[in-house]
Design a protein around this motif. Structure first.
Motif, PDB file in Angstrom:
ATOM      1  N   ALA A   5       0.824  -1.207   0.000  1.00 32.07           N
ATOM      2  CA  ALA A   5       0.000   0.000   0.000  1.00 32.07           C
ATOM      3  C   ALA A   5       0.861   1.262   0.000  1.00 32.07           C
ATOM      4  O   ALA A   5       0.337   2.360   0.073  1.00 32.07           O
ATOM      5  CB  ALA A   5      -0.926   0.009   1.220  1.00 32.07           C
ATOM      6  N   ASP A   6       2.168   1.100  -0.102  1.00 34.85           N
ATOM      7  CA  ASP A   6       3.086   2.243  -0.143  1.00 34.85           C
ATOM      8  C   ASP A   6       3.304   2.631  -1.599  1.00 34.85           C
ATOM      9  O   ASP A   6       4.100   2.016  -2.313  1.00 34.85           O
ATOM     10  CB  ASP A   6       4.413   1.862   0.516  1.00 34.85           C
ATOM     11  N   MET A   7       2.605   3.663  -2.050  1.00 31.98           N
ATOM     12  CA  MET A   7       2.641   4.043  -3.454  1.00 31.98           C
ATOM     13  C   MET A   7       3.891   4.840  -3.828  1.00 31.98           C
ATOM     14  O   MET A   7       4.081   5.179  -4.991  1.00 31.98           O
ATOM     15  CB  MET A   7       1.392   4.849  -3.814  1.00 31.98           C
ATOM     16  N   ARG A   8       4.749   5.122  -2.866  1.00 33.14           N
ATOM     17  CA  ARG A   8       5.968   5.869  -3.180  1.00 33.14           C
ATOM     18  C   ARG A   8       6.894   5.096  -4.111  1.00 33.14           C
ATOM     19  O   ARG A   8       7.718   5.685  -4.804  1.00 33.14           O
ATOM     20  CB  ARG A   8       6.699   6.240  -1.893  1.00 33.14           C
ATOM     21  N   GLN A   9       6.759   3.782  -4.150  1.00 37.33           N
ATOM     22  CA  GLN A   9       7.601   2.991  -5.041  1.00 37.33           C
ATOM     23  C   GLN A   9       7.256   3.225  -6.510  1.00 37.33           C
ATOM     24  O   GLN A   9       7.998   2.800  -7.409  1.00 37.33           O
ATOM     25  CB  GLN A   9       7.477   1.510  -4.700  1.00 37.33           C
ATOM     26  N   LEU A  10       6.150   3.953  -6.775  1.00 38.95           N
ATOM     27  CA  LEU A  10       5.762   4.289  -8.143  1.00 38.95           C
ATOM     28  C   LEU A  10       5.937   5.781  -8.435  1.00 38.95           C
ATOM     29  O   LEU A  10       5.469   6.269  -9.465  1.00 38.95           O
ATOM     30  CB  LEU A  10       4.301   3.885  -8.385  1.00 38.95           C
ATOM     31  N   ASP A  11       6.592   6.505  -7.541  1.00 41.30           N
ATOM     32  CA  ASP A  11       6.737   7.952  -7.701  1.00 41.30           C
ATOM     33  C   ASP A  11       7.455   8.350  -8.987  1.00 41.30           C
ATOM     34  O   ASP A  11       7.214   9.425  -9.530  1.00 41.30           O
ATOM     35  CB  ASP A  11       7.482   8.551  -6.497  1.00 41.30           C
ATOM     36  N   ASN A  12       8.337   7.505  -9.473  1.00 42.45           N
ATOM     37  CA  ASN A  12       9.096   7.842 -10.686  1.00 42.45           C
ATOM     38  C   ASN A  12       8.218   7.953 -11.927  1.00 42.45           C
ATOM     39  O   ASN A  12       8.660   8.495 -12.943  1.00 42.45           O
ATOM     40  CB  ASN A  12      10.187   6.792 -10.934  1.00 42.45           C
ATOM     41  N   TYR A  13       7.000   7.436 -11.848  1.00 40.19           N
ATOM     42  CA  TYR A  13       6.126   7.421 -13.015  1.00 40.19           C
ATOM     43  C   TYR A  13       5.004   8.454 -12.924  1.00 40.19           C
ATOM     44  O   TYR A  13       4.112   8.482 -13.769  1.00 40.19           O
ATOM     45  CB  TYR A  13       5.529   6.021 -13.200  1.00 40.19           C
ATOM     46  N   LEU A  14       5.054   9.298 -11.894  1.00 33.55           N
ATOM     47  CA  LEU A  14       4.020  10.319 -11.755  1.00 33.55           C
ATOM     48  C   LEU A  14       4.243  11.457 -12.744  1.00 33.55           C
ATOM     49  O   LEU A  14       5.358  11.699 -13.206  1.00 33.55           O
ATOM     50  CB  LEU A  14       4.025  10.887 -10.330  1.00 33.55           C
ATOM     51  N   CYS A  15       3.157  12.160 -13.046  1.00 33.14           N
ATOM     52  CA  CYS A  15       3.252  13.368 -13.859  1.00 33.14           C
ATOM     53  C   CYS A  15       3.945  14.451 -13.020  1.00 33.14           C
ATOM     54  O   CYS A  15       3.530  14.720 -11.890  1.00 33.14           O
ATOM     55  CB  CYS A  15       1.860  13.830 -14.289  1.00 33.14           C
ATOM     56  N   ILE A  16       4.998  15.055 -13.553  1.00 30.95           N
ATOM     57  CA  ILE A  16       5.752  16.058 -12.808  1.00 30.95           C
ATOM     58  C   ILE A  16       5.044  17.402 -12.905  1.00 30.95           C
ATOM     59  O   ILE A  16       4.883  17.965 -13.986  1.00 30.95           O
ATOM     60  CB  ILE A  16       7.186  16.188 -13.344  1.00 30.95           C
ATOM     61  N   THR A  17       4.606  17.919 -11.776  1.00 31.69           N
ATOM     62  CA  THR A  17       3.968  19.232 -11.692  1.00 31.69           C
ATOM     63  C   THR A  17       4.585  19.987 -10.537  1.00 31.69           C
ATOM     64  O   THR A  17       5.276  19.421  -9.688  1.00 31.69           O
ATOM     65  CB  THR A  17       2.453  19.102 -11.473  1.00 31.69           C
ATOM     66  N   GLU A  18       4.329  21.279 -10.470  1.00 31.52           N
ATOM     67  CA  GLU A  18       4.830  22.085  -9.349  1.00 31.52           C
ATOM     68  C   GLU A  18       4.258  21.584  -8.040  1.00 31.52           C
ATOM     69  O   GLU A  18       4.877  21.648  -6.994  1.00 31.52           O
ATOM     70  CB  GLU A  18       4.456  23.557  -9.555  1.00 31.52           C
ATOM     71  N   GLU A  19       3.051  21.053  -8.122  1.00 22.80           N
ATOM     72  CA  GLU A  19       2.361  20.603  -6.912  1.00 22.80           C
ATOM     73  C   GLU A  19       3.078  19.442  -6.252  1.00 22.80           C
ATOM     74  O   GLU A  19       3.179  19.381  -5.031  1.00 22.80           O
ATOM     75  CB  GLU A  19       0.931  20.197  -7.278  1.00 22.80           C
ATOM     76  N   ASN A  20       3.573  18.489  -7.062  1.00 22.56           N
ATOM     77  CA  ASN A  20       4.192  17.328  -6.436  1.00 22.56           C
ATOM     78  C   ASN A  20       5.707  17.311  -6.516  1.00 22.56           C
ATOM     79  O   ASN A  20       6.327  16.355  -6.124  1.00 22.56           O
ATOM     80  CB  ASN A  20       3.622  16.029  -7.024  1.00 22.56           C
ATOM     81  N   THR A  21       6.343  18.383  -7.053  1.00 23.81           N
ATOM     82  CA  THR A  21       7.802  18.458  -7.057  1.00 23.81           C
ATOM     83  C   THR A  21       8.337  18.544  -5.637  1.00 23.81           C
ATOM     84  O   THR A  21       9.261  17.825  -5.249  1.00 23.81           O
ATOM     85  CB  THR A  21       8.275  19.666  -7.870  1.00 23.81           C
ATOM     86  N   ASP A  22       7.742  19.424  -4.821  1.00 25.86           N
ATOM     87  CA  ASP A  22       8.139  19.545  -3.416  1.00 25.86           C
ATOM     88  C   ASP A  22       7.864  18.253  -2.656  1.00 25.86           C
ATOM     89  O   ASP A  22       8.618  17.834  -1.802  1.00 25.86           O
ATOM     90  CB  ASP A  22       7.388  20.709  -2.774  1.00 25.86           C
ATOM     91  N   PHE A  23       6.764  17.595  -3.039  1.00 20.17           N
ATOM     92  CA  PHE A  23       6.380  16.320  -2.434  1.00 20.17           C
ATOM     93  C   PHE A  23       7.470  15.268  -2.666  1.00 20.17           C
ATOM     94  O   PHE A  23       7.887  14.558  -1.759  1.00 20.17           O
ATOM     95  CB  PHE A  23       5.055  15.889  -3.071  1.00 20.17           C
ATOM     96  N   GLN A  24       7.987  15.220  -3.917  1.00 21.07           N
ATOM     97  CA  GLN A  24       9.036  14.257  -4.250  1.00 21.07           C
ATOM     98  C   GLN A  24      10.341  14.599  -3.559  1.00 21.07           C
ATOM     99  O   GLN A  24      11.074  13.728  -3.101  1.00 21.07           O
ATOM    100  CB  GLN A  24       9.226  14.213  -5.767  1.00 21.07           C
ATOM    101  N   THR A  25      10.650  15.899  -3.455  1.00 20.84           N
ATOM    102  CA  THR A  25      11.883  16.328  -2.801  1.00 20.84           C
ATOM    103  C   THR A  25      11.920  15.879  -1.357  1.00 20.84           C
ATOM    104  O   THR A  25      12.929  15.390  -0.859  1.00 20.84           O
ATOM    105  CB  THR A  25      12.019  17.859  -2.873  1.00 20.84           C
ATOM    106  N   LYS A  26      10.806  16.035  -0.650  1.00 17.80           N
ATOM    107  CA  LYS A  26      10.740  15.602   0.747  1.00 17.80           C
ATOM    108  C   LYS A  26      10.909  14.093   0.857  1.00 17.80           C
ATOM    109  O   LYS A  26      11.513  13.586   1.790  1.00 17.80           O
ATOM    110  CB  LYS A  26       9.410  16.056   1.369  1.00 17.80           C
TER     111      LYS A  26
END
Length: 425
Positions: A317-338
């Motif tokens: 249930a940990d979806m972070r293992q799929l983060d590399n395939y997300l659409c890159i937007t300003e909204e989730n750039t900071d999310f990925q950095t953290k």
């Protein structure tokens, strides 16, 4: 229960609890498996949007009134309105079981794709591209995460059918029992029948469902000395041992729960063969699907819990293992950095010293755990997974009252809380 109320819209998918009535306007059903129909009874009195086959099975199993079943046409836009708001929904084939479907919801401000249970194949990309505008990415993907873990590797269904056929051909003088779900293994049985040139014998309840699905050509009611289908719950080592008292018998359970092919039992008592046939995606197929969809955020459909070995786990249930395939937007750039900072912080220090609290006889005791140098690869887990103190682990999970003595770990814990608060996943 594997259902959800969608954010920002009065829609529930596979969620039929009485407490939802009043705040939910539209109910959708992805397919007819029991973990997606929790709450449905003959007393249900709200309209349900679903596929035609699912509608037939709904009436058959729960005796729900026909006027409450709203049948959606595949790949066609359907317009819904509520309080001057308009909503469009498309229904797509989920390739999971007869009648199973995905739902693609669009409003003026958001897009949500709800996969339900599904198995990715070459037909899904074509169907999805017909309605998907990549210039306006999907805001939220509800993903079937049943096998969302890199260790979940198993063959496609045709290869698994070949494995089952081989087992049957290796036992030409044996009676064969194949385990089945309430709905979902009809295609397997049809292909197996064609390969072996044998009829498949089923009980009267199964046959009545086959009539609704209009797939009765290779099936007969009753039992035979060769090929039979039975509910998975009845296919156990003890039942096979009893059947072997009558004649040589083997059982075949189509499931990817245990990974690859395995066998239990003995030649004298009878063998139970588990074959990795699955109506869910393996991990590679999930990553391919997420690459195709490229959503902004992902939410798992199956909650993070663990029933037993082989079933859904917290990690799946940990979806972070799929983060590399997300659409890159300003909204989730900071999310990925953290997220990256969090992972690097956990790997920098080899020996982490943390404090966990446990309740004991009405008092709180302080216990220091020294972690070994191996970094954690399954997301954030501040507790020694090999610690046999079950009560301490349970208390820690429920309270999440962790005091971090190391400055590095303390910063990681703050990032962890902020990560999930802003990510809203």
């Amino acid at each position: 229960m594997n259902g959800h109320i969608l954010p920002g819209v009065p829609i529930a998918v596979d969620c039929f609890q009485q407490k939802t009535i009043g705040r939910v306007k539209f109910y959708f059903l992805s397919h007819m498996h029991a973990d997606h129909t929790v709450g449905l009874t003959s007393k249900w009195n709200q309209p349900i949007y679903c596929s035609q086959i699912t509608g037939r099975l709904l009436q058959h199993k729960y005796n729900i009134s026909a006027h409450l079943i709203e049948v959606l046409e595949p790949s066609q836009p359907h317009l819904l309105s509520h309080k001057d708001r308009k909503l469009t929904v498309h229904m797509l084939d989920a390739n999971h079981c007869p009648g199973s479907c995905m739902f693609f919801f669009e409003t003026e401000n958001s897009k949500i794709l709800y996969t339900g249970d599904f198995r990715f194949d070459k037909g899904i990309p074509t169907e999805f591209k017909n309605i998907y505008n990549r210039l306006k990415p999907i805001d939220l993907l509800y993903l079937d995460n049943t096998y969302c873990e890199p260790t979940c590797v198993f063959p496609n269904r045709d290869e698994a059918v070949k494995m089952i056929t081989d087992i049957c051909e290796q036992h030409p003088e044996h009676r064969v029992y194949v385990g089945t779900s309430w709905v979902g293994h009809e295609d397997l049985l049809e292909k197996l029948s064609a390969n072996l040139k044998e009829y498949v014998f089923v009980d009267s309840d199964f046959f009545s469902r086959l009539q609704l699905l209009e797939v009765v050509d290779v099936f007969k009611t009753g039992s035979s000395s060769r090929l039979n289908a039975v509910p998975n719950s009845k296919l156990t080592c003890s039942s096979i041992a009893e059947w072997n008292k009558e004649m040589p018998t083997i059982g075949i359970k189509p499931t990817a729960m245990f990974g690859g092919q395995c066998t239990t039992g003995s030649k004298s008592a009878g063998m139970l063969h588990c074959v990795p046939y699955s109506n869910h995606c393996n991990f590679l197929e999930l990553t391919e699907f997420v690459k195709l969809v490229a959503p902004k955020h992902i939410k798992p459909i199956v909650p993070g819990r663990k029933y037993k070995s082989g079933m859904e786990s917290m990690f799946r249930a940990d979806m972070r293992q799929l983060d590399n395939y997300l659409c890159i937007t300003e909204e989730n750039t900071d999310f990925q950095t953290k997220s990256d900072n969090l992972k690097s912080g956990m790997n920098k220090k080899e020996n982490l010293q943390q404090v966990q609290y446990k309740k004991h006889q009405g008092k709180v005791k302080r216990k220091v755990i020294k972690h070994k140098s191996k970094p954690y690869s399954r997301g954030v887990n501040f507790f020694n997974e090999h610690d046999k103190n079950t009560k301490a682990r349970k208390c820690a999970k429920e309270s999440l009252q962790i005091e971090i003595e190391s400055e590095i770990v303390r910063n990681c814990h703050e990032l962890f809380q902020d990560f999930f608060t802003k990510g809203n996943r």
